[in-house]
Design a protein around this motif. Structure first.
Motif, mmCIF file in Angstrom:
data_model
loop_
_atom_site.group_PDB
_atom_site.id
_atom_site.type_symbol
_atom_site.label_atom_id
_atom_site.label_comp_id
_atom_site.label_asym_id
_atom_site.label_seq_id
_atom_site.Cartn_x
_atom_site.Cartn_y
_atom_site.Cartn_z
ATOM 1 N N MET A 1 0.835 -1.169 0.000
ATOM 2 C CA MET A 1 0.000 0.000 0.000
ATOM 3 C C MET A 1 0.883 1.236 0.000
ATOM 4 O O MET A 1 1.853 1.321 0.738
ATOM 5 N N ALA A 2 0.554 2.173 -0.863
ATOM 6 C CA ALA A 2 1.289 3.441 -0.927
ATOM 7 C C ALA A 2 0.449 4.534 -0.278
ATOM 8 O O ALA A 2 -0.780 4.490 -0.305
ATOM 9 N N HIS A 3 1.138 5.499 0.292
ATOM 10 C CA HIS A 3 0.463 6.698 0.803
ATOM 11 C C HIS A 3 0.682 7.792 -0.222
ATOM 12 O O HIS A 3 1.810 8.086 -0.606
ATOM 13 N N ILE A 4 -0.419 8.363 -0.677
ATOM 14 C CA ILE A 4 -0.362 9.446 -1.645
ATOM 15 C C ILE A 4 -1.150 10.623 -1.081
ATOM 16 O O ILE A 4 -1.920 10.464 -0.131
ATOM 17 N N THR A 5 -0.958 11.782 -1.679
ATOM 18 C CA THR A 5 -1.688 12.956 -1.217
ATOM 19 C C THR A 5 -2.340 13.671 -2.383
ATOM 20 O O THR A 5 -1.941 13.521 -3.537
ATOM 21 N N PHE A 6 -3.355 14.459 -2.039
ATOM 22 C CA PHE A 6 -3.946 15.408 -2.970
ATOM 23 C C PHE A 6 -4.050 16.720 -2.211
ATOM 24 O O PHE A 6 -4.823 16.833 -1.263
ATOM 25 N N LYS A 7 -3.202 17.668 -2.615
ATOM 26 C CA LYS A 7 -3.133 18.974 -1.961
ATOM 27 C C LYS A 7 -2.952 18.820 -0.449
ATOM 28 O O LYS A 7 -3.608 19.469 0.346
ATOM 29 N N GLY A 8 -2.075 17.894 -0.081
ATOM 30 C CA GLY A 8 -1.717 17.700 1.319
ATOM 31 C C GLY A 8 -2.564 16.700 2.081
ATOM 32 O O GLY A 8 -2.186 16.260 3.155
ATOM 33 N N GLU A 9 -3.729 16.327 1.546
ATOM 34 C CA GLU A 9 -4.575 15.353 2.234
ATOM 35 C C GLU A 9 -4.098 13.940 1.902
ATOM 36 O O GLU A 9 -3.843 13.611 0.752
ATOM 37 N N ASP A 10 -3.988 13.099 2.918
ATOM 38 C CA ASP A 10 -3.406 11.767 2.805
ATOM 39 C C ASP A 10 -4.436 10.714 2.376
ATOM 40 O O ASP A 10 -5.552 10.690 2.898
ATOM 41 N N PHE A 11 -4.035 9.856 1.422
ATOM 42 C CA PHE A 11 -4.857 8.737 0.963
ATOM 43 C C PHE A 11 -3.985 7.502 0.835
ATOM 44 O O PHE A 11 -2.767 7.588 0.837
ATOM 45 N N LYS A 12 -4.635 6.339 0.672
ATOM 46 C CA LYS A 12 -3.906 5.086 0.512
ATOM 47 C C LYS A 12 -4.316 4.407 -0.791
ATOM 48 O O LYS A 12 -5.417 4.607 -1.288
ATOM 49 N N THR A 13 -3.404 3.581 -1.288
ATOM 50 C CA THR A 13 -3.729 2.737 -2.430
ATOM 51 C C THR A 13 -3.818 1.297 -1.958
ATOM 52 O O THR A 13 -3.295 0.939 -0.897
ATOM 53 N N ILE A 14 -4.470 0.482 -2.763
ATOM 54 C CA ILE A 14 -4.622 -0.932 -2.454
ATOM 55 C C ILE A 14 -3.416 -1.676 -3.015
ATOM 56 O O ILE A 14 -3.141 -1.591 -4.202
ATOM 57 N N GLY A 15 -2.672 -2.380 -2.195
ATOM 58 C CA GLY A 15 -1.581 -3.216 -2.666
ATOM 59 C C GLY A 15 -0.292 -2.473 -2.952
ATOM 60 O O GLY A 15 -0.106 -1.335 -2.542
ATOM 61 N N GLU A 16 0.594 -3.138 -3.684
ATOM 62 C CA GLU A 16 1.912 -2.606 -4.020
ATOM 63 C C GLU A 16 2.111 -2.654 -5.527
ATOM 64 O O GLU A 16 1.642 -3.573 -6.198
ATOM 65 N N LEU A 17 2.850 -1.678 -6.039
ATOM 66 C CA LEU A 17 3.196 -1.678 -7.464
ATOM 67 C C LEU A 17 4.089 -2.869 -7.784
ATOM 68 O O LEU A 17 4.874 -3.302 -6.927
ATOM 69 N N PRO A 18 4.032 -3.383 -9.005
ATOM 70 C CA PRO A 18 5.019 -4.383 -9.426
ATOM 71 C C PRO A 18 6.411 -3.758 -9.328
ATOM 72 O O PRO A 18 6.597 -2.582 -9.643
ATOM 73 N N GLN A 19 7.371 -4.523 -8.862
ATOM 74 C CA GLN A 19 8.723 -4.025 -8.636
ATOM 75 C C GLN A 19 9.636 -4.303 -9.830
ATOM 76 O O GLN A 19 9.399 -5.228 -10.612
ATOM 77 N N LYS A 20 10.689 -3.509 -9.920
ATOM 78 C CA LYS A 20 11.685 -3.667 -10.984
ATOM 79 C C LYS A 20 12.159 -5.123 -11.033
ATOM 80 O O LYS A 20 12.475 -5.713 -10.014
ATOM 81 N N GLY A 21 12.168 -5.685 -12.255
ATOM 82 C CA GLY A 21 12.597 -7.062 -12.461
ATOM 83 C C GLY A 21 11.467 -8.074 -12.420
ATOM 84 O O GLY A 21 11.615 -9.193 -12.898
ATOM 85 N N GLU A 22 10.321 -7.713 -11.848
ATOM 86 C CA GLU A 22 9.182 -8.617 -11.789
ATOM 87 C C GLU A 22 8.435 -8.638 -13.129
ATOM 88 O O GLU A 22 8.469 -7.674 -13.881
ATOM 89 N N LYS A 23 7.763 -9.727 -13.372
ATOM 90 C CA LYS A 23 6.879 -9.829 -14.537
ATOM 91 C C LYS A 23 5.586 -9.075 -14.195
ATOM 92 O O LYS A 23 5.009 -9.270 -13.128
ATOM 93 N N ALA A 24 5.163 -8.206 -15.087
ATOM 94 C CA ALA A 24 3.937 -7.438 -14.862
ATOM 95 C C ALA A 24 2.721 -8.356 -14.962
ATOM 96 O O ALA A 24 2.680 -9.254 -15.806
ATOM 97 N N PRO A 25 1.729 -8.130 -14.114
ATOM 98 C CA PRO A 25 0.506 -8.939 -14.204
ATOM 99 C C PRO A 25 -0.210 -8.690 -15.537
ATOM 100 O O PRO A 25 -0.183 -7.572 -16.061
#
Length: 166
Positions: A1-25
Motif C-alpha cells: 500500500m502506498a500513501h499518496i496525497t492530494f493537496k496535502g490530504e493523505d490517501f492510501k492505495t490498495i496493494g503494491e506496485l510491481p517491482q523492478k525485475g518482476e513480470k507485470a501482471p
C-alpha cells in the motif's frame, strides 16, 4: 500500500506496485473501439504505462500530451494511457487533441487493473480511481521502472521513465 496525497490530504492505495525485475501482471482493458486488449497483445514491444485518475483533469491531460510528444522518437515502444474513464471520453480527448502516438485504454469494465497493479485509490474523493503511476516494461513484460507519484496533483517524472528505454 502506498500513501499518496492530494493537496496535502493523505490517501492510501490498495496493494503494491510491481517491482523492478518482476513480470507485470496480465490485464484486460477496453480500447476506444470497445474491444478488450491485454498485456499479451503487446508481446515483443516495450511499453510505457501512463496511469492516471481521469483524462478530464489538467495534470492527467498534460501527462498524455507529454508522452504523445515523446512517443514518436521511441523505437519498438507503445505508450498505453490507462484510466477508468469511459472509452468515449478517452476517444473525445484524443480526437480533440489530435493525438496519434498514444493508445488510450480503460479499466471501467472489470475494475481489476488497479487492484492487480496495486494502484487503486482506497479512500477519499478519488476512491476507486487509479492513482498516478508510470510503469515501463521491456519486451518480455518485465518491469524496468515504476513510479508512484506521491502527490496526485503533480506530473510524473517523464525523463526518469524514458531513460530506462535508452
Amino acid at each position: 500500500m502506498a500513501h499518496i496525497t492530494f493537496k496535502g490530504e493523505d490517501f492510501k492505495t490498495i496493494g503494491e506496485l510491481p517491482q523492478k525485475g518482476e513480470k507485470a501482471p496480465n490485464f484486460n482493458l477496453i480500447n476506444q473501439n470497445l474491444e478488450t486488449v491485454n498485456l499479451t497483445d503487446y508481446r515483443g514491444k516495450r511499453l510505457i504505462l501512463n496511469i492516471f485518475p481521469s483524462i478530464d483533469t489538467n495534470v492527467c491531460a498534460t501527462s498524455v500530451r507529454n508522452f504523445n510528444k515523446r512517443a514518436k522518437d521511441l523505437k519498438n515502444t507503445e505508450v498505453l494511457c490507462i484510466s477508468r474513464d469511459l472509452p468515449f471520453a478517452q476517444k473525445r480527448f484524443v480526437k480533440a487533441e489530435d493525438l496519434k502516438e498514444v493508445i488510450m485504454l480503460s479499466d471501467f469494465q472489470t475494475l481489476e487493473f488497479g487492484k492487480k497493479y496495486g494502484l487503486e485509490i482506497e479512500n477519499g474523493p478519488f476512491q476507486n480511481l487509479l492513482s498516478r503511476v508510470v510503469i515501463v516494461l521491456d519486451e518480455e513484460g518485465k518491469v524496468l521502472h515504476a513510479q508512484q507519484v506521491t502527490e496526485i496533483a503533480e506530473e510524473p517524472n517523464y525523463l526518469s521513465a524514458l531513460k530506462t528505454l535508452l
